[in-house]
Design a protein around this motif. Sequence first.
Motif, PDB file in Angstrom:
ATOM      1  N   ALA A 198       7.482 -38.435  46.508  1.00 36.97           N
ATOM      2  CA  ALA A 198       8.254 -39.580  45.664  1.00 36.97           C
ATOM      3  C   ALA A 198       7.021 -40.221  45.142  1.00 36.97           C
ATOM      4  O   ALA A 198       7.395 -40.720  43.755  1.00 36.97           O
ATOM      5  N   LYS A 199       6.022 -40.258  45.826  1.00 37.56           N
ATOM      6  CA  LYS A 199       4.771 -41.045  45.005  1.00 37.56           C
ATOM      7  C   LYS A 199       4.427 -40.355  43.763  1.00 37.56           C
ATOM      8  O   LYS A 199       4.313 -40.624  42.827  1.00 37.56           O
ATOM      9  N   ALA A 200       4.396 -38.862  43.928  1.00 38.44           N
ATOM     10  CA  ALA A 200       3.988 -38.060  42.968  1.00 38.44           C
ATOM     11  C   ALA A 200       5.187 -37.978  41.586  1.00 38.44           C
ATOM     12  O   ALA A 200       4.768 -38.040  40.461  1.00 38.44           O
ATOM     13  N   GLU A 201       6.316 -38.180  42.209  1.00 35.99           N
ATOM     14  CA  GLU A 201       7.531 -38.184  41.018  1.00 35.99           C
ATOM     15  C   GLU A 201       7.380 -39.471  40.455  1.00 35.99           C
ATOM     16  O   GLU A 201       7.407 -39.283  39.164  1.00 35.99           O
ATOM     17  N   ALA A 202       6.975 -40.494  41.199  1.00 41.28           N
ATOM     18  CA  ALA A 202       6.989 -41.904  40.313  1.00 41.28           C
ATOM     19  C   ALA A 202       5.868 -41.777  39.282  1.00 41.28           C
ATOM     20  O   ALA A 202       5.997 -42.399  38.367  1.00 41.28           O
ATOM     21  N   GLU A 203       4.520 -41.328  39.955  1.00 41.44           N
ATOM     22  CA  GLU A 203       3.665 -41.288  39.142  1.00 41.44           C
ATOM     23  C   GLU A 203       3.840 -40.250  37.714  1.00 41.44           C
ATOM     24  O   GLU A 203       3.502 -40.757  36.461  1.00 41.44           O
ATOM     25  N   ASN A 204       4.454 -39.218  37.786  1.00 40.42           N
ATOM     26  CA  ASN A 204       4.989 -38.280  36.772  1.00 40.42           C
ATOM     27  C   ASN A 204       5.780 -39.117  35.759  1.00 40.42           C
ATOM     28  O   ASN A 204       5.361 -39.006  34.676  1.00 40.42           O
ATOM     29  N   ALA A 205       6.689 -39.809  36.377  1.00 41.61           N
ATOM     30  CA  ALA A 205       7.746 -40.513  35.685  1.00 41.61           C
ATOM     31  C   ALA A 205       7.019 -41.740  34.906  1.00 41.61           C
ATOM     32  O   ALA A 205       7.069 -42.003  33.731  1.00 41.61           O
ATOM     33  N   ARG A 206       6.017 -42.423  35.553  1.00 41.82           N
ATOM     34  CA  ARG A 206       5.250 -43.380  34.924  1.00 41.82           C
ATOM     35  C   ARG A 206       4.235 -42.800  33.497  1.00 41.82           C
ATOM     36  O   ARG A 206       4.206 -43.261  32.477  1.00 41.82           O
ATOM     37  N   ARG A 207       3.494 -41.773  33.872  1.00 43.14           N
ATOM     38  CA  ARG A 207       2.736 -40.956  33.142  1.00 43.14           C
ATOM     39  C   ARG A 207       3.807 -40.298  31.750  1.00 43.14           C
ATOM     40  O   ARG A 207       3.425 -40.558  30.535  1.00 43.14           O
ATOM     41  N   ARG A 208       4.896 -39.955  32.054  1.00 46.32           N
ATOM     42  CA  ARG A 208       5.833 -39.477  30.768  1.00 46.32           C
ATOM     43  C   ARG A 208       6.250 -40.708  30.210  1.00 46.32           C
ATOM     44  O   ARG A 208       6.419 -40.741  28.771  1.00 46.32           O
ATOM     45  N   ALA A 209       6.791 -41.963  30.693  1.00 49.25           N
ATOM     46  CA  ALA A 209       6.924 -43.240  29.916  1.00 49.25           C
ATOM     47  C   ALA A 209       5.757 -43.528  29.299  1.00 49.25           C
ATOM     48  O   ALA A 209       6.150 -44.060  28.208  1.00 49.25           O
ATOM     49  N   GLU A 210       4.524 -43.577  29.790  1.00 48.73           N
ATOM     50  CA  GLU A 210       3.688 -43.953  28.889  1.00 48.73           C
ATOM     51  C   GLU A 210       3.130 -43.014  27.557  1.00 48.73           C
ATOM     52  O   GLU A 210       3.091 -43.437  26.579  1.00 48.73           O
ATOM     53  N   ASP A 211       3.497 -41.637  27.726  1.00 48.76           N
ATOM     54  CA  ASP A 211       3.648 -40.856  26.837  1.00 48.76           C
ATOM     55  C   ASP A 211       4.604 -41.137  25.572  1.00 48.76           C
ATOM     56  O   ASP A 211       4.313 -40.810  24.573  1.00 48.76           O
ATOM     57  N   GLU A 212       5.694 -41.317  26.041  1.00 52.06           N
ATOM     58  CA  GLU A 212       6.867 -41.692  25.174  1.00 52.06           C
ATOM     59  C   GLU A 212       6.633 -42.966  24.523  1.00 52.06           C
ATOM     60  O   GLU A 212       6.829 -42.940  23.238  1.00 52.06           O
ATOM     61  N   VAL A 213       6.094 -44.149  25.133  1.00 52.53           N
ATOM     62  CA  VAL A 213       5.485 -45.188  24.358  1.00 52.53           C
ATOM     63  C   VAL A 213       4.361 -44.805  23.485  1.00 52.53           C
ATOM     64  O   VAL A 213       4.569 -45.281  22.193  1.00 52.53           O
TER      65      VAL A 213
END
Length: 182
Positions: free
Chosen positions: A54-69
């Motif tokens: 779950a922690k890795a998934e949250a980190e990946n989601a955060r990283r994807r969101a930063e990339d999209e921004v």
Amino acid sequence: MSENTSSAPAAQAAPEEMEAAMAARTSDEIARLQSELAELKAKSADLADQFLRAKAEAENARRRAEDEVSKARKFGIEGFAENLLPVADSLDAALALPNATAQQLREGTDATLRQLHSALERNKVVAINPAAGEKFDPNFHQAISVVPAAQEANTVVSVLQKGYVIADRILRPALVTVTAPK
């Protein structure tokens, strides 16, 4: 005496049996507790694995969101730029004509201005161009001068420069001349 002798071994056997029974119960209890401990360790390991996933998934989601921004900031103007390219092409074409007449330049300029207005409107950039006599609105207009006029006080007399709004946000207020209070 024989009664006492026969009851003494029975009395001695009873504590030994009790010790054996207690040892068996203790052994059973230890086995049960060890089994429970093994179950809890397995459950703990499973929960730790789920947590890490779950922690890795949250980190990946955060990283994807930063990339999209980041991409949105970098390429957000791409659509607007694409809409302005025909305007640039028209201006280049006009400048490439060595012997254009004033009429041809006027027609080309009008067409290019229509392209520009169309590109602005497609990107929600709307002109603020108040009509003469319209009530002065400091949210959309900037008074450059105040002049006496025959119309109602605090109304627009003339527009010196159009203003622009993008999606309900003022890019630039319209520069206007306003009637003086009476």
